[in-house]
Design a protein around this motif. Structure first.
Motif, mmCIF file in Angstrom:
data_model
loop_
_atom_site.group_PDB
_atom_site.id
_atom_site.type_symbol
_atom_site.label_atom_id
_atom_site.label_comp_id
_atom_site.label_asym_id
_atom_site.label_seq_id
_atom_site.Cartn_x
_atom_site.Cartn_y
_atom_site.Cartn_z
ATOM 1 N N ARG B 451 0.829 -1.201 0.000
ATOM 2 C CA ARG B 451 0.000 0.000 0.000
ATOM 3 C C ARG B 451 0.864 1.251 0.000
ATOM 4 N NH1 ARG B 451 -4.187 -0.819 4.677
ATOM 5 N NH2 ARG B 451 -3.992 1.422 4.592
ATOM 6 N N THR B 456 -0.420 7.296 -2.215
ATOM 7 C CA THR B 456 -1.578 7.788 -1.482
ATOM 8 C C THR B 456 -2.368 8.833 -2.251
ATOM 9 O OG1 THR B 456 -0.070 9.322 -0.398
ATOM 10 C CG2 THR B 456 -0.628 7.320 0.789
ATOM 11 N N ASP B 457 -2.132 8.926 -3.555
ATOM 12 C CA ASP B 457 -3.023 9.772 -4.346
ATOM 13 C C ASP B 457 -4.400 9.158 -4.285
ATOM 14 O OD1 ASP B 457 -0.822 10.540 -7.135
ATOM 15 O OD2 ASP B 457 -0.919 11.242 -5.053
ATOM 16 N N ALA B 458 -5.398 9.999 -4.483
ATOM 17 C CA ALA B 458 -6.773 9.502 -4.413
ATOM 18 C C ALA B 458 -6.979 8.315 -5.351
ATOM 19 C CB ALA B 458 -7.738 10.624 -4.765
ATOM 20 N N ARG B 459 -6.427 8.414 -6.538
ATOM 21 C CA ARG B 459 -6.587 7.360 -7.547
ATOM 22 C C ARG B 459 -6.023 6.032 -7.030
ATOM 23 N NH1 ARG B 459 -3.722 5.906 -12.486
ATOM 24 N NH2 ARG B 459 -1.808 6.957 -11.858
ATOM 25 N N LEU B 461 -5.455 5.330 -3.824
ATOM 26 C CA LEU B 461 -6.210 4.907 -2.646
ATOM 27 C C LEU B 461 -7.462 4.172 -3.081
ATOM 28 C CD1 LEU B 461 -5.868 7.967 -0.273
ATOM 29 C CD2 LEU B 461 -4.698 5.788 -0.153
ATOM 30 N N LYS B 462 -8.040 4.640 -4.183
ATOM 31 C CA LYS B 462 -9.227 3.973 -4.692
ATOM 32 C C LYS B 462 -8.893 2.542 -5.108
ATOM 33 C CE LYS B 462 -12.495 4.068 -8.481
ATOM 34 N NZ LYS B 462 -12.913 4.693 -9.718
#
Lengths: 178, 485
Positions: B451, B456-459, B461-462
């Motif tokens: 992980r 940790t960009d939103a993309r 994280l999704k």
């Protein structure tokens, strides 16, 4: 926990005579930079001892106070009585399910990527997209950690949004520890 | 003119009284009980040197016919000096590194043309444009090797040379040396004497080693004129795979003559240090080390249930263990692809009492299967991450991305550390529970790291949130199995 204390303080405010005025002031403070609207200060400053130079913490408190006031009015209008509070991420997921909206997901992702300049605006937008009771105590806790380099808060929000069916309490419990 | 006698001169590195020193063959055998172990950073040397010493012992000592002979030998605490000295005196003349007519494991009359640097005896690890055994840039000025170094390299090469193209002396290619492909198993005792006895598996006929035969000459290896059956421990453990002649420069060795050796003929003979497995067609094949995995993951293939065979040294040591002898297991060897050497390895495992029993084997088998099943689940999690991050791409792009994630390598790397403990606790029932816990921890740890790796960009994280569900399902299945078992 800061969040709980703050929520208690806000609820305390709510139970007093002056709440009507306080609520209006806090709602209007959302139009300004958080902490940059003097009339709102008497309602929030008392909780901001020992913050030193941490300007973000001050902003977070003001922001949550404003959002609380915003939703509280709506909740009052709905007259929902006892409703389970959900986190913002979960509430956004529920809204997405209800409206089958792709743009809602885009806004959620934009919220996760928000930097210091964008966070207040995007958060306001997100909160205005959801209905029902929100867990403001948790929201404050999360905001206080928003700029942690590990971005654990954002990771948890993503898990709640994308896996909401299965996570619920488990995800929250995990989040508390981080 | 004879020089540097391997029985007498120091060339075998050993650990004695906490210090490393070099000894000759005679000293290693006669005083093996004073030596802790052969001590070398090179796994292939470890294997080849033990085999040479064993090859001598199989002929020098009265035969060990079974468990009780071995126990008697162990009880004596040291090898019988008389037998050893008698044998070594007889063949003294065949152990000179440099000799006019019979240099050890070499051919005295190679044509002295196209000399190669002595370093070609050592495995050239293949990487990128690294050449295999032969390249054509022979204008190097090879470093001077000491006689001891050259002797060790010679012994290693004769055991480990990979088969491939070899255009010399009328041949076009040469076959694998005996340990070019298989993993070699070595059982380790409390000192070198014990180690050697533990590995001295009873053999009907040990065969006749090179030093007891007529010395080989060029005419014997030209065009692979000589073919011997690959059988008889004493012969195979010191097999003349290639024709070599080291050139003495007075202080050491820089160059050598090189060509084919004796061609091996495969017969139904099992190397005591090799394990065997059965493939889908039912053929019996030696177990090899592989690039992608540590050896312990292949333990399952050695189990009788899978149609495999434990290496004879392990079975023999297991019998002795019943009588109170303890030992550890070393797995040594090279990973090769055709003539390219990709890796060289040494893995050490504690072998508990009662491992080679149906109960022990059953638990080992289950433990290995659980680890593989979780790995399979993790591969699917990696795939989901790839899908989440890349979106709609073709399968090979997604697979490449999935492979680039550290998920599986971290998982296995952690289990590499945990496995010896699991092995050591068998056949306790509790061992399996503990192993499952470790598997869970390894999976979680690997997932956490993955992980972080993905970002940790939103993309991202999704994508991770989507794969998270698959990951939790893997853990849930693991827990379910625990409950059922």
């Amino acid at each position: 926990m800061n969040g709980k204390k703050f929520l208690e303080h806000l609820r305390g405010l709510k139970s007093r005579q002056e709440w009507k005025r306080a609520r209006a002031v806090l709602r209007r403070s959302l139009a300004f930079n958080p902490g940059g609207y003097p009339p709102a200060m008497p309602y929030v400053e008392p909780l901001l001892q020992n913050l030193g130079d941490d300007t973000w913490r001050r902003e977070a408190y003001y922001l949550v106070a404003g959002l609380f006031a915003l939703k509280e009015k709506e909740q009052e209008m709905k007259d929902e009585g006892h409703q389970e509070v959900r986190t913002l991420a979960r509430a956004l997921w529920e809204a997405k399910q209800a409206r089958q909206s792709d743009s809602l997901e885009k806004r959620f992702l934009a919220l996760l990527d928000a930097d210091r300049d964008q966070i207040a605006h995007r958060l306001r937008q997100a909160v205005s997209l959801v209905e029902g009771a929100l867990d403001f105590a948790q929201l404050l806790e999360d905001l206080l950690r928003w700029f942690d380099p590990k971005r654990r808060v954002q990771a948890r929000w993503a898990r709640e949004f994308y896996g909401a069916q299965e996570f619920g309490q488990e995800a929250l419990a995990e989040g508390q520890g981080s | 003119m004879s020089k540097f006698n391997l029985l007498l001169e120091p060339w075998i590195p050993v650990l004695r009284n906490d210090k490393v020193e070099e000894v000759g063959v005679r000293e290693a055998l006669v005083n093996g009980h004073t030596i802790t172990r052969i001590e070398t950073p090179f796994p292939l040397e470890e294997a080849a040197l033990h085999r040479l010493l064993l090859a001598v012992l199989y002929r020098a000592l009265p035969p060990v016919k079974g468990k009780y002979d071995a126990l008697d030998l162990l009880d004596r605490g040291e090898f019988d000096r008389g037998s050893l000295e008698g044998y070594l005196d007889k063949y003294w003349d065949r152990f000179y590194l440099f000799h006019d007519t019979a240099p050890f494991l070499q051919i005295p009359d190679l044509p002295q043309r196209d000399l190669l640097p002595w370093s070609k005896l050592l495995p050239q690890l293949a990487n990128g444009n690294n050449p295999t055994l032969f390249d054509h840039t022979v204008d190097e000025n090879p470093p001077l090797a000491s006689y001891a170094e050259a002797a060790r390299a010679l012994v290693v090469h004769q055991s480990f040379a990979p088969g491939g193209l070899l255009r010399r002396l009328g041949v076009t290619s040469a076959k694998d040396a005996p340990l070019a492909r298989p993993a070699a198993f070595l059982v380790m005792g409390a000192n070198l004497f014990e180690t050697l006895v533990l590995n001295l598996v009873p053999q009907g006929d040990p065969g006749m080693p090179v030093w007891e035969r007529e010395p080989l000459r060029v005419k014997d290896v030209e065009k692979h004129a000589t073919k011997w059956s690959l059988s008889g421990v004493s012969l195979v453990y010191a097999w003349p795979s290639r024709g070599v002649r080291l050139v003495d420069e007075g202080q050491g060795v820089r160059w050598m003559d090189y060509g084919p050796g004796v061609e091996p003929q495969e017969v139904a003979w099992r190397d005591p240090m090799v394990a065997y497995r059965q493939d889908k067609k039912g053929s019996i094949l030696p177990l090899r080390l592989s690039m992608e995995k540590s050896f312990w993951r292949d333990f399952g293939a050695m189990l009788p249930a899978a149609g495999g065979t434990w290496p004879a040294v392990l079975v023999h040591a297991g019998e002795l263990e019943e009588e109170g002898v303890s030992f550890t297991l070393r797995v040594l060897g090279q990973v090769s692809d055709q003539a390219k050497i990709l890796d060289i390895r040494r893995e050490v495992y504690p072998i508990p009492k009662d491992l080679l029993t149906p109960k022990g084997e059953g638990l080992l088998d289950r433990g290995l299967k659980v680890a593989e099943e979780v790995a399979k689940g993790l591969r699917q999690v990696a795939w989901r991450v790839a899908q989440g991050v890349l979106g709609n791409r073709d399968a090979s792009e997604l697979q490449n991305f999935a492979n680039s994630l550290p998920l599986l390598s971290l998982y296995w790397a952690q289990l590499d550390l945990d496995f010896p403990d699991f092995l050591g606790r068998l056949p306790e029932q509790g061992a399996l529970d503990l192993w499952r816990e470790r598997i869970q921890k390894a999976a979680r740890g690997a997932w956490e790291e993955t992980r972080r790796f993905v970002g940790t960009d939103a993309r991202h994280l999704k994508a991770l949130a989507g794969a998270e569900r698959a990951f939790r399902a893997v853990l849930a299945e693991l827990r379910e199995k625990e409950v059922k078992a």
